[in-house]
Design a protein around this motif. Structure first.
Motif, mmCIF file in Angstrom:
data_model
loop_
_atom_site.group_PDB
_atom_site.id
_atom_site.type_symbol
_atom_site.label_atom_id
_atom_site.label_comp_id
_atom_site.label_asym_id
_atom_site.label_seq_id
_atom_site.Cartn_x
_atom_site.Cartn_y
_atom_site.Cartn_z
ATOM 1 N N LEU A 15 7.352 -4.538 -61.931
ATOM 2 C CA LEU A 15 7.509 -5.984 -62.081
ATOM 3 C C LEU A 15 8.989 -6.371 -62.115
ATOM 4 C CD1 LEU A 15 4.697 -6.699 -64.696
ATOM 5 C CD2 LEU A 15 4.721 -7.405 -62.302
ATOM 6 N N GLY A 16 9.800 -5.551 -62.778
ATOM 7 C CA GLY A 16 11.230 -5.820 -62.809
ATOM 8 C C GLY A 16 11.857 -5.722 -61.433
ATOM 9 N N ASP A 17 11.432 -4.729 -60.660
ATOM 10 C CA ASP A 17 11.966 -4.568 -59.298
ATOM 11 C C ASP A 17 11.587 -5.755 -58.415
ATOM 12 O OD1 ASP A 17 13.089 -2.176 -59.993
ATOM 13 O OD2 ASP A 17 11.580 -0.922 -59.007
ATOM 14 N N LEU A 18 10.335 -6.193 -58.530
ATOM 15 C CA LEU A 18 9.886 -7.319 -57.708
ATOM 16 C C LEU A 18 10.640 -8.595 -58.065
ATOM 17 C CD1 LEU A 18 6.055 -6.619 -57.766
ATOM 18 C CD2 LEU A 18 7.650 -6.166 -55.897
ATOM 19 N N ARG A 19 10.878 -8.793 -59.328
ATOM 20 C CA ARG A 19 11.680 -9.947 -59.755
ATOM 21 C C ARG A 19 13.093 -9.856 -59.167
ATOM 22 N NH1 ARG A 19 13.671 -9.045 -65.552
ATOM 23 N NH2 ARG A 19 14.658 -7.399 -64.319
ATOM 24 N N ASP A 20 13.682 -8.653 -59.217
ATOM 25 C CA ASP A 20 15.058 -8.485 -58.757
ATOM 26 C C ASP A 20 15.174 -8.622 -57.241
ATOM 27 O OD1 ASP A 20 15.588 -7.997 -61.405
ATOM 28 O OD2 ASP A 20 15.693 -5.823 -61.190
ATOM 29 N N ARG A 21 14.228 -8.024 -56.504
ATOM 30 C CA ARG A 21 14.321 -8.006 -55.038
ATOM 31 C C ARG A 21 13.834 -9.295 -54.402
ATOM 32 N NH1 ARG A 21 11.399 -3.111 -55.117
ATOM 33 N NH2 ARG A 21 9.875 -4.108 -53.749
ATOM 34 N N LEU A 22 12.726 -9.845 -54.936
ATOM 35 C CA LEU A 22 12.094 -10.982 -54.280
ATOM 36 C C LEU A 22 12.402 -12.315 -54.942
ATOM 37 C CD1 LEU A 22 8.560 -9.397 -53.679
ATOM 38 C CD2 LEU A 22 10.551 -9.372 -52.163
ATOM 39 N N GLY A 23 12.937 -12.269 -56.169
ATOM 40 C CA GLY A 23 13.207 -13.520 -56.872
ATOM 41 C C GLY A 23 11.957 -14.201 -57.380
ATOM 42 N N THR A 24 10.879 -13.443 -57.551
ATOM 43 C CA THR A 24 9.622 -14.015 -58.045
ATOM 44 C C THR A 24 9.737 -14.318 -59.536
ATOM 45 O OG1 THR A 24 8.428 -12.661 -56.440
ATOM 46 C CG2 THR A 24 7.140 -13.664 -58.194
ATOM 47 N N ALA A 25 9.356 -15.520 -59.937
ATOM 48 C CA ALA A 25 9.358 -15.889 -61.351
ATOM 49 C C ALA A 25 8.087 -15.381 -62.015
ATOM 50 C CB ALA A 25 9.463 -17.396 -61.500
ATOM 51 N N LEU A 26 8.191 -15.015 -63.297
ATOM 52 C CA LEU A 26 7.055 -14.509 -64.056
ATOM 53 C C LEU A 26 6.904 -15.308 -65.346
ATOM 54 C CD1 LEU A 26 7.705 -10.632 -63.857
ATOM 55 C CD2 LEU A 26 6.300 -12.005 -62.314
ATOM 56 N N LEU A 27 5.677 -15.722 -65.635
ATOM 57 C CA LEU A 27 5.323 -16.247 -66.950
ATOM 58 C C LEU A 27 4.496 -15.145 -67.602
ATOM 59 C CD1 LEU A 27 5.477 -18.683 -68.862
ATOM 60 C CD2 LEU A 27 3.317 -19.472 -67.890
ATOM 61 N N PHE A 28 5.083 -14.449 -68.577
ATOM 62 C CA PHE A 28 4.565 -13.168 -69.049
ATOM 63 C C PHE A 28 4.071 -13.292 -70.488
ATOM 64 C CE2 PHE A 28 4.395 -8.782 -70.220
ATOM 65 C CZ PHE A 28 4.305 -8.053 -69.043
#
Length: 570
Positions: free
Chosen positions: A497-510
């Motif tokens: 999840l951290g990688d996807l946030r870093d690479r794709l800029g996807t926001a997460l409501l966790f």
């Protein structure tokens, strides 16, 4: 094999309830024929808690279930010694095992809602062992004992609760009812298999307090848990299992604070915390007793300035059910909650059960309409409109649930589950895109042809993430996505999840009840209590120097590792 027993009959020592040497468990139907559990020694004395820890598949639950002769159909259980309360259980008949269950040994499972019969009241569940084993006779005597046991485990209004069904209780009350059913016959030994998984920290503390009280009263406790902090707070001794073997064991403080085996150090290194922030968890490699070396992830693009989600003053009320509260009254689930999530930002939501976290998530997902307030997604109205109007934006908002398996259509293969979110892509292009998505979440392309039940828990959660990514979302709502996973798999999913946030800029409501997970992953945190947002801000400020009394209460309830150090400070 690691010996983990004291000499039976030592001077002044409490009696041995469990004395097992050289336990091996296998299944005749298994392909290799090799034992799944191999050469385990296990001793538990009265008034002692022994914990089994390790990853899924390590043999923890199988070892524990052998103490009840519930290892499973076709199980081959062998040992040099298998004594339960001084009796050699190797010669037990089924009738002996039935007498043992409930009176000598009680079992507390992970999911109380599944374990409790939906067609029976709590009083009937708790009273079953009393009537079946003829411990008490007569409805009046049994009912009185049921009320007494429910009160002992901290259930308020035991007279009322005994007449209710499992679905009418909260998660914490259900778990305590399950413990009441396990201890109603005053067993000498309690087996608790992940009894606090998925519970918030406040309810978790209550459940652990009940179990600890039974140990203080002289019962033995065999605790199975993947949460090392929970183990640290209650266990006297720990056995670390890996691939069916005991690789480390000893007093709890020694094992967790001065681990000897590299695998134990690996488990401790994988615990998410404020200290692990900005580092990978699954790639942490043990370099000795001093601590782990952690690999850094790729450079991260910071959160953007434009909000992808805007929540403004939302509120939600529910009419109370008959018999609860005053006639015509309402239950307020949310009151005046406002926040925003920016592109590439991870916003954590914490709070105990009933605080409004899930209601907020449902409103954000467009599954529930707020009574007041509004939600905007990517600058467009999201609440207060009909579903056909939402449809063009719906793919940009995705969801990762706690239980991936229950969210999949059991008829579908992995390829079909992921492809369902590939609307607009030509059928001929879908297999290649599915393979690329599986690779993106660290799975082999050949898993596309499998059904989810043929995958491990960690693999299923990765498929759930791949399904969400297929729609190229701007925001993913994550509802306890790692709470039921063991330490190693949790670390892998959090890294992903951290990688996807870093690479794709996807926001997460966790959403999570684990404050260490939030400290590791989130940029900001929202603290919910009684339907209100009582504190918010950068995660380092809120969870290190909390300004609200409730946030301080949550932090105080968080389990700590041996030695008094916070579990999430390693």
């Amino acid at each position: 094999m690691i010996a983990d027993t004291k000499t039976p009959g030592g001077h002044g020592e409490p009696p041995l309830l469990v004395d097992i040497r050289g336990l091996s468990i296998g299944f005749a139907a298994s392909g290799s024929g090799a034992p799944i559990v191999r050469d385990i020694d296990l001793a538990i004395r009265a008034g002692e808690c022994v914990a089994l820890v390790g990853e899924s598949g390590s043999g923890k639950s199988l070892t524990a279930r052998s103490l009840l002769n519930l290892a499973g159909d076709g199980a081959r259980v062998e040992s040099r010694r298998f004594h339960l309360r001084g009796r050699d259980a190797r010669g037990f008949r089924e009738a002996d095992w039935r007498r043992l269950r409930g009176t000598v040994t009680g079992l507390v499972m992970q999911d109380a809602l599944v374990s409790l019969d939906p067609l029976r009241t709590i009083g009937q569940e708790v009273g079953e062992v009393l009537s079946e084993h003829r411990i008490l006779r007569g409805r009046t005597a049994i009912a009185a004992r049921v009320r007494d046991v429910l009160g002992k485990v901290g259930i308020p209004d035991p007279e009322v609760r005994s007449r209710q069904y499992a679905h009418q209780l909260s998660g914490g009350l259900r778990q305590r009812a399950l413990i009441a059913a396990a201890i109603a016959g005053d067993p000498d030994l309690i087996i608790a298999d992940e009894p606090t998984t998925s519970l918030d920290v406040a309810v978790q503390a209550q459940v652990l307090q009940v179990l600890a009280e039974r140990v203080r009263e002289g019962a033995g406790l065999l605790l199975i848990s993947h949460d090392l902090a929970v183990v640290s707070g209650i266990a006297d001794r720990v056995i670390v299992m890996r691939e069916g073997r005991a690789v480390d064991s000893g007093p709890t403080a020694d094992v967790l604070m001065r681990p000897r085996h590299p695998y134990t150090r690996q488990l401790i290194a994988a615990i998410p915390s404020a200290a692990s922030r900005g580092r990978r968890l699954a790639s942490a490699t043990p370099v000795g007793p001093s601590g782990p070396a952690r690999a850094a992830p790729p450079p991260r693009r910071g959160p953007g300035d434009v909000p992808v989600l805007e929540v403004r003053g939302i509120a939600k009320d529910y009419p109370t059910r008959p018999g609860i509260g005053r006639a015509g009254s309402t239950l307020t689930a949310l009151t005046d909650v406002s926040f925003a999530v920016r592109a590439g930002e991870v916003v954590g939501i914490v709070g105990e059960s009933g605080s409004g976290k899930s209601t907020c998530a449902k409103i954000v997902l467009g599954l529930l309409a707020p009574d007041r307030g509004a939600v905007r997604l990517l600058g467009q109205p999201w609440s207060g409109i009909r579903e056909p109007e939402r449809r063009p934006l719906r793919p940009r908002l995705q969801y990762i649930p706690q239980d991936a398996l229950s969210s999949f259509d059991p008829r579908y293969r992995v390829s079909e589950i992921i492809a369902a979110n590939l609307a607009g892509l030509r059928p001929a292009d879908r297999p290649g895109r599915v393979a690329a998505l599986l690779e993106q979440v660290g799975l082999r392309a050949d898993l596309a042809g499998r059904h989810p039940r043929a995958l491990s828990g960690g693999q299923r959660q990765r498929v759930s993430i791949a399904r969400a990514l297929a729609a190229e979302p701007a925001l993913i709502v994550c509802d306890e996505p790692v709470s039921a996973l063991d330490i190693g798999i949790q670390a892998q999913v959090l890294d992903l999840l951290g990688d996807l946030r870093d690479r794709l800029g996807t926001a997460l409501l966790f959403i999570s009840h684990d404050l260490g997970v939030i400290q590791h992953l989130a940029d900001r945190v929202l603290v919910f209590h009684d339907g209100r947002l009582v504190e918010e801000g950068p995660v380092g400020e809120v969870l290190c120097t909390p300004g609200h009394a409730y946030t301080r209460t949550l932090l105080a309830a968080q389990p700590r590792l041996a030695g008094g150090l916070p579990a999430h400070a390693h």
